[in-house]
Design an enzyme around this catalytic site. Structure first.
Site, mmCIF file in Angstrom:
data_model
loop_
_atom_site.group_PDB
_atom_site.id
_atom_site.type_symbol
_atom_site.label_atom_id
_atom_site.label_comp_id
_atom_site.label_asym_id
_atom_site.label_seq_id
_atom_site.Cartn_x
_atom_site.Cartn_y
_atom_site.Cartn_z
ATOM 1 N N LEU A 7 -2.907 -7.863 3.501
ATOM 2 C CA LEU A 7 -3.456 -8.897 4.375
ATOM 3 C C LEU A 7 -4.627 -9.602 3.719
ATOM 4 C CD1 LEU A 7 -3.173 -7.033 7.716
ATOM 5 C CD2 LEU A 7 -2.042 -9.159 7.076
ATOM 6 N N ALA A 8 -5.317 -8.911 2.838
ATOM 7 C CA ALA A 8 -6.502 -9.497 2.225
ATOM 8 C C ALA A 8 -6.756 -8.799 0.904
ATOM 9 C CB ALA A 8 -7.703 -9.338 3.148
ATOM 10 N N HIS A 31 0.805 -1.215 0.000
ATOM 11 C CA HIS A 31 0.000 0.000 0.000
ATOM 12 C C HIS A 31 0.840 1.268 0.000
ATOM 13 C CE1 HIS A 31 -2.722 3.150 1.260
ATOM 14 N NE2 HIS A 31 -3.724 2.374 0.877
ATOM 15 N N HIS A 74 -8.457 -2.261 -2.878
ATOM 16 C CA HIS A 74 -7.260 -1.865 -3.614
ATOM 17 C C HIS A 74 -6.853 -2.949 -4.604
ATOM 18 C CE1 HIS A 74 -6.842 1.661 -1.284
ATOM 19 N NE2 HIS A 74 -6.512 1.060 -0.170
ATOM 20 N N GLY A 96 -8.710 -6.664 -0.670
ATOM 21 C CA GLY A 96 -9.735 -5.646 -0.495
ATOM 22 C C GLY A 96 -9.912 -4.839 -1.767
#
Lengths: 120, 120
Positions: free
Chosen positions: B70-71, B9, B75, B73
């Site tokens: 982490l997952a 990110h 993004h 999402g």
């Protein structure tokens, strides 16, 4: 009672929480008697403040917050201490411990590196 | 040449990137000849688009993007496909592969669970 709160960012997409739920399941598989909860910074519930209120209400004497973040960024460094300060004022008998972000752990980094190369 | 792009990110705090650099070091320790780069969605450089332009310019035939999230999402699901579509148009001879987010890997989840309990 010691409560472990897995604290993650949260997202609008409900599917985002699935790896967190798998993480909780994995912790419980290794320690079935542990009290392990999820909490989120935004978009998902409970918030960290709500989770701390809940464990205090249920009689926990210690809450260990494990940031499920890749790194200690602004959220963990700046937002979390304010949430914890307010929670400590609301629950003076609850010991609140903030751990390092999971992504800072060398074992986690090495597991990620193996995963990067496993399919490279 | 196959390039591995560790895509994260990004954050305003420069220290945030340190676990990513440690991840790259850990990958290189296991595969010293690999071409492993970092790229970011925002706040840090290079961007994913810039990293893809760079590997194409340096003659890579394949770029494997590993989301260090982490997952999956918004993004990864929404922003990344648009970046990849534009990059594929700029570099038609570069094969661009998007992998699953590292946090979705069971091995990574188990390493995190061990870390949660190691100091609990």
């Amino acid at each position: 009672m010691n409560s472990i709160i897995l604290f993650a960012h949260g997202a609008r997409d409900p599917e985002w929480a699935r790896p967190l739920q798998r993480l909780r399941d994995s912790v419980l598989a290794q320690a079935p008697a542990a009290d392990v909860r999820l909490a989120f910074l935004e978009f998902m519930s409970p918030t960290l403040a709500e989770a701390l209120d809940a464990v205090a209400l249920e009689g926990a004497t210690r809450a260990e917050i494990v940031p499920v973040f890749l790194a200690q960024g602004g959220h963990v460094k700046r937002d979390v201490p304010l949430i914890l300060q307010a929670a400590r004022e609301r629950h003076p008998s609850l010991e609140i411990v903030l751990r390092d972000a999971l992504g800072e752990s060398q074992a986690v980094i090495e597991a990620m590196a193996i995963c990067v190369l496993a399919r490279a």
